[in-house]
Enzyme design. Structure first.
Site, PDB file in Angstrom:
ATOM      1  N   CYS A   1       0.837  -1.206   0.000  1.00 46.82           N
ATOM      2  CA  CYS A   1       0.000   0.000   0.000  1.00 46.82           C
ATOM      3  C   CYS A   1       0.876   1.262   0.000  1.00 46.82           C
ATOM      4  O   CYS A   1       1.499   1.552  -1.016  1.00 46.82           O
ATOM      5  CB  CYS A   1      -1.017  -0.047   1.139  1.00 46.82           C
ATOM      6  SG  CYS A   1      -2.443   0.970   0.757  1.00 46.82           S
TER       7      CYS A   1
ATOM      8  N   HIS B   1      -3.415  -4.877   1.844  1.00 44.35           N
ATOM      9  CA  HIS B   1      -2.733  -5.150   3.118  1.00 44.35           C
ATOM     10  C   HIS B   1      -2.696  -6.650   3.397  1.00 44.35           C
ATOM     11  O   HIS B   1      -3.560  -7.153   4.116  1.00 44.35           O
ATOM     12  CB  HIS B   1      -3.475  -4.440   4.266  1.00 44.35           C
ATOM     13  CG  HIS B   1      -3.242  -2.970   4.325  1.00 44.35           C
ATOM     14  ND1 HIS B   1      -2.455  -2.376   5.281  1.00 44.35           N
ATOM     15  CD2 HIS B   1      -3.687  -1.969   3.532  1.00 44.35           C
ATOM     16  CE1 HIS B   1      -2.428  -1.066   5.081  1.00 44.35           C
ATOM     17  NE2 HIS B   1      -3.178  -0.800   4.030  1.00 44.35           N
TER      18      HIS B   1
ATOM     19  N   GLU C   1      -1.002  -8.298   5.378  1.00 43.20           N
ATOM     20  CA  GLU C   1      -0.791  -8.607   6.807  1.00 43.20           C
ATOM     21  C   GLU C   1      -2.103  -8.635   7.577  1.00 43.20           C
ATOM     22  O   GLU C   1      -2.136  -9.065   8.718  1.00 43.20           O
ATOM     23  CB  GLU C   1       0.187  -7.589   7.416  1.00 43.20           C
ATOM     24  CG  GLU C   1      -0.367  -6.214   7.731  1.00 43.20           C
ATOM     25  CD  GLU C   1      -0.571  -5.309   6.514  1.00 43.20           C
ATOM     26  OE1 GLU C   1      -0.397  -5.788   5.370  1.00 43.20           O
ATOM     27  OE2 GLU C   1      -0.924  -4.137   6.710  1.00 43.20           O
TER      28      GLU C   1
HETATM   29  N1  GLN Z   1      -3.505   6.439   1.021  1.00 44.83           N
HETATM   30  C1  GLN Z   1      -2.207   6.123   1.542  1.00 44.83           C
HETATM   31  C2  GLN Z   1      -1.111   6.900   0.796  1.00 44.83           C
HETATM   32  O1  GLN Z   1      -1.368   7.523  -0.175  1.00 44.83           O
HETATM   33  C3  GLN Z   1      -1.920   4.645   1.475  1.00 44.83           C
HETATM   34  C4  GLN Z   1      -2.929   3.907   2.310  1.00 44.83           C
HETATM   35  C5  GLN Z   1      -2.408   2.678   2.980  1.00 44.83           C
HETATM   36  O2  GLN Z   1      -1.219   2.417   3.051  1.00 44.83           O
HETATM   37  N2  GLN Z   1      -3.331   1.931   3.515  1.00 44.83           N
HETATM   38  O3  GLN Z   1       0.002   6.896   1.200  1.00 44.83           O
END
Ligand code: GLN
Length: 192
Positions: free
Chosen positions: A82, A171, A173
């Site tokens: 992410c 995610h 995890e």
């Molecule tokens: N929206 C976050 C970003 O732009 C990422 C979101 C996340 O890691 N769950 O960094």
């Protein structure tokens, strides 16, 4: 050669690092939290967790970790999830921001829109059903020719690798199965 468990560091400046450590251990490797450049010397691979990529960039600067991690990634595997995927991409959109550029990807931040910005979806990883938890996730808009897509959701890649590195826009995890962490451990244990 004696087989030893790989030791995987999890960047622990911000975000979801504790759950990653638990998932790594469940999947059969050793996990250690990383907060300093010196600690990078002692690990086989690094996970950059989800969180907020802008905040992580700021903290990487403050802690003097940006250059050491870029250097680490030039030789050793990094798995970005992410926000971590955003940090590994070559090009970041909406808005543009600096990144390690270790994978030839273009990612758009917060790309699923405001109303439906978090969800649990069913995907397939290496032919097996898996759960993907998306939280304000980016969308991978472009993959370079060296990138191998390992899973897709709604027609765009959500899990991909390039050489020693790997990204997930979700995610891994936070889901019950450990297929994604197992894949990373397998990958770093048998580098091609
Ligand atoms: N929206 C976050 C970003 O732009 C990422 C979101 C996340 O890691 N769950 O960094």
């Amino acid at each position: 050669m004696v087989a030893t468990k790989p030791k995987i560091g999890v960047l622990a400046l911000q975000g979801d690092f504790e759950a990653h450590c638990r998932a790594i251990q469940r999947a059969g490797a050793d996990a250690v939290e990383i907060r300093t450049a010196a600690e990078l010397n002692d690990i086989d691979a690094l996970v950059i967790p989800g969180g907020e990529s802008t905040t992580m960039l700021k903290l990487l600067g403050i802690e003097g970790l940006f250059e050491p991690i870029a250097e680490f990634g030039a030789h050793k595997p990094i798995f970005g999830t992410c926000a971590g995927a955003i940090l590994l991409a070559k090009e970041v959109l909406s808005p543009t921001q600096p990144s390690f550029g270790l994978m030839d990807l273009t990612v758009e931040r917060n790309a699923y829109g405001r109303q439906i910005d978090s969800r649990i979806a069913q995907i397939e990883v290496a032919g097996h059903p898996a759960e993907a938890v998306f939280i304000r996730a980016p969308i991978i808009r472009r993959v370079g020719p060296q990138v191998k897509v390992l899973a897709e959701y709604q027609g765009t890649p959500v899990l991909a690798e390039q050489g020693r590195h790997m990204v997930a826009t979700f995610h891994p995890e936070l889901s019950a199965g450990d297929a994604v962490h197992r894949h990373f451990i397998e990958k770093i244990s048998h580098p091609r």
